[in-house]
Design a protein around this motif. Structure first.
Motif, PDB file in Angstrom:
ATOM      1  N   PHE A  67      54.983  51.332  53.323  1.00  8.42           N
ATOM      2  CA  PHE A  67      54.476  50.441  54.364  1.00  8.42           C
ATOM      3  C   PHE A  67      55.424  49.261  54.579  1.00  8.42           C
ATOM      4  CE2 PHE A  67      51.575  47.236  56.208  1.00  8.42           C
ATOM      5  CZ  PHE A  67      51.050  47.988  57.251  1.00  8.42           C
ATOM      6  N   LEU A  68      56.042  48.778  53.504  1.00  8.32           N
ATOM      7  CA  LEU A  68      57.055  47.720  53.641  1.00  8.32           C
ATOM      8  C   LEU A  68      58.226  48.218  54.484  1.00  8.32           C
ATOM      9  CD1 LEU A  68      57.331  45.973  50.153  1.00  8.32           C
ATOM     10  CD2 LEU A  68      56.504  44.994  52.287  1.00  8.32           C
ATOM     11  N   ARG A  69      58.645  49.467  54.246  1.00  7.01           N
ATOM     12  CA  ARG A  69      59.754  50.039  55.030  1.00  7.01           C
ATOM     13  C   ARG A  69      59.341  50.243  56.490  1.00  7.01           C
ATOM     14  NH1 ARG A  69      64.432  48.924  52.452  1.00  7.01           N
ATOM     15  NH2 ARG A  69      64.429  49.721  50.298  1.00  7.01           N
ATOM     16  N   TYR A  70      58.075  50.503  56.709  1.00  8.05           N
ATOM     17  CA  TYR A  70      57.544  50.604  58.074  1.00  8.05           C
ATOM     18  C   TYR A  70      57.666  49.253  58.783  1.00  8.05           C
ATOM     19  CZ  TYR A  70      53.696  50.462  61.524  1.00  8.05           C
ATOM     20  OH  TYR A  70      52.914  50.261  62.643  1.00  8.05           O
ATOM     21  N   ARG A  71      57.292  48.195  58.091  1.00  6.65           N
ATOM     22  CA  ARG A  71      57.428  46.859  58.673  1.00  6.65           C
ATOM     23  C   ARG A  71      58.897  46.525  58.926  1.00  6.65           C
ATOM     24  NH1 ARG A  71      54.269  43.390  54.400  1.00  6.65           N
ATOM     25  NH2 ARG A  71      55.564  41.771  55.386  1.00  6.65           N
ATOM     26  N   GLU A  72      59.754  46.962  58.019  1.00 17.02           N
ATOM     27  CA  GLU A  72      61.193  46.748  58.199  1.00 17.02           C
ATOM     28  C   GLU A  72      61.679  47.487  59.444  1.00 17.02           C
ATOM     29  OE1 GLU A  72      65.023  46.874  55.225  1.00 17.02           O
ATOM     30  OE2 GLU A  72      63.780  48.682  55.309  1.00 17.02           O
ATOM     31  N   ALA A  73      61.194  48.715  59.643  1.00 16.67           N
ATOM     32  CA  ALA A  73      61.591  49.502  60.807  1.00 16.67           C
ATOM     33  C   ALA A  73      61.151  48.833  62.103  1.00 16.67           C
ATOM     34  CB  ALA A  73      61.007  50.910  60.719  1.00 16.67           C
ATOM     35  N   LEU A  74      60.083  48.046  62.030  1.00 18.02           N
ATOM     36  CA  LEU A  74      59.597  47.323  63.205  1.00 18.02           C
ATOM     37  C   LEU A  74      60.341  46.003  63.427  1.00 18.02           C
ATOM     38  CD1 LEU A  74      55.751  47.908  62.789  1.00 18.02           C
ATOM     39  CD2 LEU A  74      57.238  48.882  64.555  1.00 18.02           C
ATOM     40  N   LEU A 134      56.901  56.566  60.384  1.00 21.82           N
ATOM     41  CA  LEU A 134      55.642  55.875  60.686  1.00 21.82           C
ATOM     42  C   LEU A 134      55.751  55.103  61.992  1.00 21.82           C
ATOM     43  CD1 LEU A 134      54.800  54.591  57.096  1.00 21.82           C
ATOM     44  CD2 LEU A 134      53.427  56.222  58.420  1.00 21.82           C
ATOM     45  N   LYS A 135      56.883  54.465  62.200  1.00 23.73           N
ATOM     46  CA  LYS A 135      57.098  53.717  63.449  1.00 23.73           C
ATOM     47  C   LYS A 135      57.049  54.660  64.647  1.00 23.73           C
ATOM     48  CE  LYS A 135      60.792  51.306  65.936  1.00 23.73           C
ATOM     49  NZ  LYS A 135      62.199  50.841  65.869  1.00 23.73           N
ATOM     50  N   THR A 136      57.731  55.819  64.530  1.00 21.13           N
ATOM     51  CA  THR A 136      57.776  56.779  65.631  1.00 21.13           C
ATOM     52  C   THR A 136      56.376  57.284  65.982  1.00 21.13           C
ATOM     53  OG1 THR A 136      60.008  57.479  65.020  1.00 21.13           O
ATOM     54  CG2 THR A 136      58.719  59.002  66.366  1.00 21.13           C
ATOM     55  N   THR A 137      55.564  57.538  64.963  1.00 22.40           N
ATOM     56  CA  THR A 137      54.236  58.112  65.186  1.00 22.40           C
ATOM     57  C   THR A 137      53.203  57.064  65.597  1.00 22.40           C
ATOM     58  OG1 THR A 137      54.708  59.819  63.532  1.00 22.40           O
ATOM     59  CG2 THR A 137      52.403  59.489  64.126  1.00 22.40           C
ATOM     60  N   TRP A 138      53.265  55.901  64.979  1.00 18.35           N
ATOM     61  CA  TRP A 138      52.189  54.936  65.133  1.00 18.35           C
ATOM     62  C   TRP A 138      52.586  53.667  65.908  1.00 18.35           C
ATOM     63  CZ3 TRP A 138      47.204  55.815  63.670  1.00 18.35           C
ATOM     64  CH2 TRP A 138      46.976  56.937  62.861  1.00 18.35           C
ATOM     65  N   GLY A 139      53.873  53.528  66.208  1.00 15.22           N
ATOM     66  CA  GLY A 139      54.281  52.269  66.836  1.00 15.22           C
ATOM     67  C   GLY A 139      53.963  51.120  65.907  1.00 15.22           C
ATOM     68  N   ARG A 142      50.774  50.036  65.556  1.00 14.29           N
ATOM     69  CA  ARG A 142      49.312  50.042  65.443  1.00 14.29           C
ATOM     70  C   ARG A 142      48.826  49.899  63.998  1.00 14.29           C
ATOM     71  NH1 ARG A 142      50.227  54.377  68.634  1.00 14.29           N
ATOM     72  NH2 ARG A 142      49.219  55.903  67.257  1.00 14.29           N
ATOM     73  N   LEU A 143      49.618  50.352  63.035  1.00 14.43           N
ATOM     74  CA  LEU A 143      49.177  50.239  61.647  1.00 14.43           C
ATOM     75  C   LEU A 143      49.056  48.787  61.208  1.00 14.43           C
ATOM     76  CD1 LEU A 143      51.257  53.066  59.872  1.00 14.43           C
ATOM     77  CD2 LEU A 143      48.874  53.152  60.608  1.00 14.43           C
ATOM     78  N   LEU A 144      49.809  47.917  61.867  1.00 10.44           N
ATOM     79  CA  LEU A 144      49.759  46.497  61.485  1.00 10.44           C
ATOM     80  C   LEU A 144      48.402  45.880  61.771  1.00 10.44           C
ATOM     81  CD1 LEU A 144      53.268  45.268  62.752  1.00 10.44           C
ATOM     82  CD2 LEU A 144      52.609  45.939  60.438  1.00 10.44           C
ATOM     83  N   THR A 145      47.674  46.449  62.689  1.00 14.42           N
ATOM     84  CA  THR A 145      46.356  45.895  63.045  1.00 14.42           C
ATOM     85  C   THR A 145      45.239  46.437  62.158  1.00 14.42           C
ATOM     86  OG1 THR A 145      45.894  47.660  64.650  1.00 14.42           O
ATOM     87  CG2 THR A 145      47.121  45.737  65.440  1.00 14.42           C
TER      88      THR A 145
END
Length: 583
Positions: free
Chosen positions: A180-187, A210-215, A217-220
């Protein structure tokens, strides 16, 4: 053909023909093997020394009686009684000719035996947590497990190669939070990875996916909402990476078994763990009770409470083991028991676990679980693999940037190749520490075992190519018509005797679960073959190809093919290529 098995039966028959009241159990322990000193003969037995005491006889006197019977065997040229009562047999040239014909007829199936008699065996190996790439520690267990599975199949066992995916438990939560940290980094966020999470760059692709699939949205979402989403994708991507890493090493499992499936309810049915607990309560293997406090200083988290316990101490474990934690969730041990039960229900009679050296505490409990759930009808075998230390020219190898804190399996295979890694991982017994030097395993010399053995196989093909060029008719002749009786030079006979050891090595290595024995044998065979070839450089009469001696050349080419077949068959057991040329 295992000649030692053949002569074991003949020796036991010879003993049975004597007027002796031989205990059956003692007779079954009679061993037949090559003499330690080849000059003493071809086959040796301890029969007289083993049977003398229960029969109340002197070993040498008994040995002479047995020897007298064996001298009547048409395949035996001479029988000698040595030392305190060893019996040494020297076999006739005709026997060796017949053996070589049989070996040639088997082709690349040479060495295959019926030792296992179709026994259903499960070999579980690697089974690393799906939290990152394979590292060099996994590498050794992967090679040992895969080679052992191949060896057992060669010896006639019905083998399933299995990987247990540890996709339940706290380490998967840690993986998901790291991803999830890497997802935030990708954003686009700048992140810091706190201690306790996985720092390796290998999780960056998970963040991108995760970014490609969810944009965004996971942050919310709350952690309770995004955690299962991230866990599933992270585990799936980690397992894809693990499979790719293992494929680099030539390791492919028949079955990947998910630990999570043991925890999850099955529709209207309870989970397999819950079902296991209920079944074993009825069998009095599970009960509610209290454990005595551990010896020494009590751990901070120890609780004196009534627990759901597995009755493993009655089957050899140190203590009974808890199945349910104080919060109601299942222990790791509960999953282990349910998993063993699954294997038992699938019909495996022998379960082999290849584990790292840090899992020594698991040995007793796994053996106890197997014994308890099967009533002692299955065999549980645990083999521990010691650590591998990496060097380059004698200097320790630094860690991998990709992994964060270890050297990956892919790093090692990329630098020296699959064959070198596999062979060298099998040049020491699994429970002995192993030093792996990148420089030494790339040397083209006798000191590099994988090169030396592969070169012997390539040299066989080189000799056969040469024969096709200078004596094409002889090279094309059928091995079954070769005049093998012309193979009379001591070094040729020594090669044939060495070939005869191969089926015995397969059986013995399978029986002891020690695939390194095959690697040692192949090195010895290669050494004998190279030695004979080198002798031909100085003595023309020993060369494998001589157009002026077509019959002898025919016989010697058959011998070369027999050596080639055994080298190829043995390398296949180790999962190592048998090249026709070395460049």
């Amino acid at each position: 053909m295992n000649i030692f098995q053949v002569f074991g039966e003949r020796i036991r028959s010879a003993i049975a023909s004597l007027p002796l009241d031989v205990p059956a159990d003692a007779l079954s322990r009679v061993s037949v093997e090559p003499p330690r000193d080849a000059s003493h003969g071809d086959v040796a037995t301890n029969a007289a020394m083993l049977l003398a005491k229960p029969l109340g006889r002197k070993p040498r006197d008994l040995a002479e009686e047995i020897a007298a019977v064996l001298r009547g065997d048409a395949d035996v040229e001479a029988v000698e009684v040595a030392g305190p009562g060893f019996i040494n047999l020297r076999l006739s040239p005709a026997f060796w000719t017949g053996f070589l014909k049989t070996s040639l007829a088997q082709g690349l199936d040479v060495g295959a035996t019926r030792f296992g008699n179709g026994l259903k065996v499960n070999v579980e190996y690697v089974s690393a947590n799906p939290t990152g790439p394979m590292h060099v520690g996994h590498c050794r267990g992967a090679v040992v497990g895969d080679a052992l599975a191949r060896l057992l199949a060669k010896a006639g066992f019905d083998v399933t190669k299995e990987y247990y995916i540890n996709d339940a438990g706290g380490q998967i939560d840690v993986l998901a939070r790291s991803a999830f940290l890497r997802y935030r980094e990708a954003l686009g966020e700048t992140i810091e990875i706190p201690e306790g999470l996985y720092p390796g760059d290998y999780l960056k692709p998970v963040g991108e996916a995760l970014k490609t699939t969810w944009g965004d949205r996971l942050l919310t979402m709350s952690e309770a909402e995004w955690l299962p989403v991230v866990k599933k994708l992270a585990v799936d991507m980690m397992m894809d990476m693990i499979r790719a890493d293992l494929a680099l090493l030539g390791v492919r499992h028949d079955l990947f078994f998910s630990e999570k499936t043991l925890h999850d309810p099955r529709g209207s049915e309870p989970s397999e763990i819950a079902e296991m607990i209920e079944e074993f309560r009825k069998r009095d293997l599970v009960y509610d009770g209290r454990l005595p406090p551990p010896k020494g200083q009590l751990p901070e988290d120890w609780e004196d409470r009534e627990q759901v316990l597995f009755r493993s101490s009655t089957a050899g474990d140190d203590v009974d083991r808890p199945l349910v934690k104080s919060d109601g969730s299942y222990t790791y041990f509960a999953a282990d028991v349910a998993y063993m039960r699954s294997k038992y229900q699938r019909g495996f009679k022998q379960m082999i676990f290849i584990l790292g050296a840090d899992h020594g505490g698991y040995v007793k409990r796994l053996e106890a679980v197997g014994s308890a759930i099967s009533g002692g009808t299955i065999e549980v075998i645990v083999r521990l693999c010691q650590l591998v230390k990496l060097y380059r020219g004698g200097e320790p190898v630094k860690m991998s940037k990709r992994s964060g804190d270890f050297v990956t399996l892919a790093d090692v295979v990329e630098e020296v190749g699959r064959d070198a890694v596999r062979f060298m991982m099998l040049m020491r017994k699994n429970d002995a520490p192993l030093d792996f030097d990148f420089v030494k395993v790339k040397e083209q010399s006798k000191d590099n075992p994988v090169f030396y053995v592969q070169y012997a196989h390539a040299r066989c093909h080189s000799i056969l190519r040469q024969a096709r060029e200078v004596a094409p008719d002889v090279a094309a002749a059928d091995d079954s018509t070769a005049p093998l009786e012309l193979l009379a030079d001591p070094s040729e006979l020594a090669l044939i005797r060495k070939l005869a050891e191969f089926p015995r090595i397969i059986d013995a290595a399978a029986d002891t679960h020690e695939p390194h024995r095959v690697a040692f044998y192949l090195y010895e065979l290669a050494s004998d073959f190279h030695g004979h070839w080198n002798a031909g450089k100085d003595n023309v009469s020993l060369r494998f190809v001589n157009p002026d001696e077509p019959l002898l050349t025919h016989a010697r080419l058959a011998l070369v093919r027999a050596v080639r077949n055994v080298l190829a068959s043995g390398l296949e057991v180790l999962g190592v290529n048998a090249p026709e040329e070395m460049r």
